[in-house]
Design a protein around this motif. Sequence first.
Motif, PDB file in Angstrom:
ATOM      1  N   UNK A 103       0.806  -1.213   0.000  1.00 33.43           N
ATOM      2  CA  UNK A 103       0.000   0.000   0.000  1.00 33.43           C
ATOM      3  C   UNK A 103       0.843   1.269   0.000  1.00 33.43           C
ATOM      4  N   UNK A 104       0.420   2.241  -0.851  1.00 37.96           N
ATOM      5  CA  UNK A 104       1.112   3.520  -0.921  1.00 37.96           C
ATOM      6  C   UNK A 104       0.075   4.634  -0.983  1.00 37.96           C
ATOM      7  N   UNK A 105       0.340   5.711  -0.253  1.00 38.08           N
ATOM      8  CA  UNK A 105      -0.482   6.911  -0.314  1.00 38.08           C
ATOM      9  C   UNK A 105       0.282   7.953  -1.124  1.00 38.08           C
ATOM     10  N   UNK A 118      -3.687   4.607  -2.945  1.00 36.65           N
ATOM     11  CA  UNK A 118      -4.668   5.611  -2.525  1.00 36.65           C
ATOM     12  C   UNK A 118      -4.072   6.978  -2.828  1.00 36.65           C
ATOM     13  N   UNK A 119      -4.929   7.931  -3.186  1.00 35.38           N
ATOM     14  CA  UNK A 119      -4.450   9.274  -3.477  1.00 35.38           C
ATOM     15  C   UNK A 119      -5.127  10.285  -2.563  1.00 35.38           C
ATOM     16  N   UNK A 146       2.675   5.347 -11.924  1.00 37.25           N
ATOM     17  CA  UNK A 146       3.772   4.387 -11.858  1.00 37.25           C
ATOM     18  C   UNK A 146       3.477   3.306 -10.819  1.00 37.25           C
ATOM     19  N   UNK A 147       3.014   3.715  -9.643  1.00 36.80           N
ATOM     20  CA  UNK A 147       2.710   2.745  -8.586  1.00 36.80           C
ATOM     21  C   UNK A 147       1.614   1.783  -9.017  1.00 36.80           C
ATOM     22  N   UNK A 148       0.609   2.288  -9.719  1.00 38.60           N
ATOM     23  CA  UNK A 148      -0.463   1.417 -10.213  1.00 38.60           C
ATOM     24  C   UNK A 148       0.073   0.425 -11.232  1.00 38.60           C
ATOM     25  N   UNK A 149       0.926   0.888 -12.129  1.00 36.55           N
ATOM     26  CA  UNK A 149       1.497   0.000 -13.156  1.00 36.55           C
ATOM     27  C   UNK A 149       2.401  -1.060 -12.536  1.00 36.55           C
ATOM     28  N   UNK A 150       2.946  -0.780 -11.360  1.00 35.50           N
ATOM     29  CA  UNK A 150       3.776  -1.760 -10.662  1.00 35.50           C
ATOM     30  C   UNK A 150       2.947  -2.709  -9.810  1.00 35.50           C
ATOM     31  N   UNK A 208       4.399   7.022   1.965  1.00 31.97           N
ATOM     32  CA  UNK A 208       3.702   8.233   1.547  1.00 31.97           C
ATOM     33  C   UNK A 208       4.632   8.976   0.600  1.00 31.97           C
ATOM     34  N   UNK A 209       4.104   9.439  -0.543  1.00 33.35           N
ATOM     35  CA  UNK A 209       4.933  10.177  -1.491  1.00 33.35           C
ATOM     36  C   UNK A 209       4.448  11.617  -1.625  1.00 33.35           C
TER      37      UNK A 209
END
Length: 370
Positions: free
Chosen positions: A87-89, A112-113, A103-107, A141-142
């Motif tokens: 999981x990444x926000x 979540x945004x 990019x995160x989705x393609x990986x 978190x990015x």
Amino acid sequence: MTKKREYKDSYPKKTLYIPGPTEVRDDVIDAMSAPMFGHRMDQMTDLYTTIVEDTKTFLGTDNDVIILTGSGTEFMESSILNLVDENVLVTTCGSFSERQANIAERLGKNVDTLEYEWGQAVKPEDVREHLEQSDTEYDVVTCVMNESSTGVRNPIEEIGDVVAEYPDTYFVVDAVSALGGDYVDIDEHNIDVIFTSVQKAFAMPPGVAVCVVSEDAYDRELENRTASWYGGFQRSIDYYNRKGQTHSTPAIPIMLAYRKQMKHMLDEGHEARDQRHREMAEYTRDWAREHFAMFPESGYESQTVACIENTQGIDVAGTIKQVNEAYDMAFSNGYGSALGEKTFRIGHMGEHDVESIKALTDAIEDVAGL
């Protein structure tokens, strides 16, 4: 289908005020013409350890530094691979933060945004509220430090302080268009990974990316199920610690240019370089408010890229073309179809100063009849 357009032997010199690449010193360009040597020779160890350690000194960090051939996008991708198990926000407020989510989705990560309108900045209190209320345990978190599509400078220091309250969540910062021209205390604000491209505020030729990695982020990669091969933290840092070199063949000429320019940056000093960029930003904002308006939310304007709202309805594309032809200066329209004619952008970064930025704004005034 794209057709071949033959590259010519000579083109008129244009002074670059775009959001990157930017102007490069002649002696930095000349450094790339040194005789070639092997990437496993002692000479390469001398070169690579010099630029890595000089970069640590300039940035004032005790964290590890990785310098690899590639664009900043390499580390945008590898930081997700290296640190995100599930999981990444992703905080989004413009094109490049949205690219991080893509990019995160393609990986294959669960993304979540925390979304903001273009021109608005990410707010630390919103990040805290989202983390407090979410049932999801985020690996990362990015945030984009400097959203050059909109000219927004996000408060990454305060956001990092919020993420620090969650010790199992890592903070990744895209500083591609800011680092080197906008001071940030990396170690003080829980920034686990921060990366940049050298053709922006570092004022170097394109082709090299820089990434600063905390010890916690390095350890996290060791625990993760997947990691980047080329941009792997362990692979890059361990090879440096053993050999003082890169694990794969680097763009040696650009690293020679890097060495030359980083010496200039050290001579100027990080805080002095920050102040010079601050002065350019303040001049450009004052000029923009006199003739147009600033596009970013007030108080969150970028220190390296001004995104100016076209309140006078000038022909942005036509003005850019005429300034280019009459003055040999290049600046940028707004980013993408949404902002192309609604805004224009001035890159006040790298080796520019207030006088050189004034030369551009004088040219824009002349062409646009301001």
